[in-house]
Write an enzyme that holds these catalytic residues in place. Sequence first.
Site, PDB file in Angstrom:
ATOM      1  N   ARG A 147      41.880  32.719  44.367  1.00  0.00           N
ATOM      2  CA  ARG A 147      42.415  32.188  43.109  1.00  0.00           C
ATOM      3  C   ARG A 147      43.359  33.199  42.468  1.00  0.00           C
ATOM      4  NH1 ARG A 147      41.697  35.728  38.762  1.00  0.00           N
ATOM      5  NH2 ARG A 147      39.535  35.854  38.040  1.00  0.00           N
TER       6      ARG A 147
ATOM      7  N   LYS B  54      54.330  51.745  30.868  1.00  0.00           N
ATOM      8  CA  LYS B  54      54.551  50.983  29.639  1.00  0.00           C
ATOM      9  C   LYS B  54      56.009  50.574  29.477  1.00  0.00           C
ATOM     10  CE  LYS B  54      50.727  53.034  27.001  1.00  0.00           C
ATOM     11  NZ  LYS B  54      50.384  53.880  25.835  1.00  0.00           N
TER      12      LYS B  54
ATOM     13  N   LYS C 279      31.112  33.350  36.627  1.00  0.00           N
ATOM     14  CA  LYS C 279      31.269  34.254  37.773  1.00  0.00           C
ATOM     15  C   LYS C 279      30.682  35.605  37.388  1.00  0.00           C
ATOM     16  CE  LYS C 279      35.230  36.317  38.942  1.00  0.00           C
ATOM     17  NZ  LYS C 279      36.550  36.595  39.548  1.00  0.00           N
TER      18      LYS C 279
END
Length: 336
Positions: free
Chosen positions: A122, A242, A78
């Site tokens: 996807r 985080k 891709k």
Amino acid sequence: MNREMLYLNRSDIEQAGGNHSQVYVDALTEALTAHAHNDFVQPLKPYLRQDPENGHIADRIIAMPSHIGGEHAISGIKWIGSKHDNPSKRNMERASGVIILNDPETNYPIAVMEASLISSMRTAAVSVIAAKHLAKKGFKDLTIIGCGLIGDKQLQSMLEQFDHIERVFVYDQFSEACARFVDRWQQQRPEINFIATENAKEAVSNGEVVITCTVTDQPYIEYDWLQKGAFISNISIMDVHKEVFIKADKVVVDDWSQCNREKKTINQLVLEGKFSKEALHAELGQLVTGDIPGREDDDEIILLNPMGMAIEDISSAYFIYQQAQQQNIGTTLNLY
């Protein structure tokens, strides 16, 4: 001697069934199983950036090659480009690209396909498959952050695959885009309550399943925004602080080596000594195969951080290519 390959534009892909989620769920289930069994080849994807130092994180072209073994062995690549300001400045979709499929027996190209629809669908299938393993059973409240093509396909696929969703909380930094998104979906699915929120915190805190679909280059989602039992699919990668990685009960990735690359959030945490592969709960394929359990408690806060894998694109494209061949869809091109 002549060689032929099939060209499929977006309309062809839609006609072959590529605008519905099930083909992608089937393809990714196979691809993720191959990943768990190490029956694949997937080099780390290179990023081509015009301004590597100062450019926006979403301004890039990515090459994503892979080979998938098993019953439906296929190779391909891709090639997908992105500019974060395409929608706002040019009235264009953010990303565009092509997929080339190669016959593993000869390595000859057999298909060239439009990539952005496959890529967005996807990506949505990643959230669907992850939610089947990591979301609370029977969840009713879904949150979508970002109202572009990715957000649209994420919502479409989740609604196609989970019939118990009752409320969808939506946020976009552009309030007009959010309003249009909510109005359109409310007309399509009047039995579901679509709610445009004033800010990201309101949307996130109401979601049992939260999906990020933005182009942000700065984190904004705090751990305390997440309700007990929330599953967050961090599709756009940069959205969570985080502390979410550190405090979440479980962190799942699609591929550790892809997620632990230079400058990625996980890599930063590893270098800071705050995260490690040992702290990782699983790779997504290990949940699909049942080698590692998914959600084990309704109160767990679970984070999925999927970088996106070439095997997902190539497997999806091959499934659609086969359906197009069976239905005589597409344009045959001569290679020579």
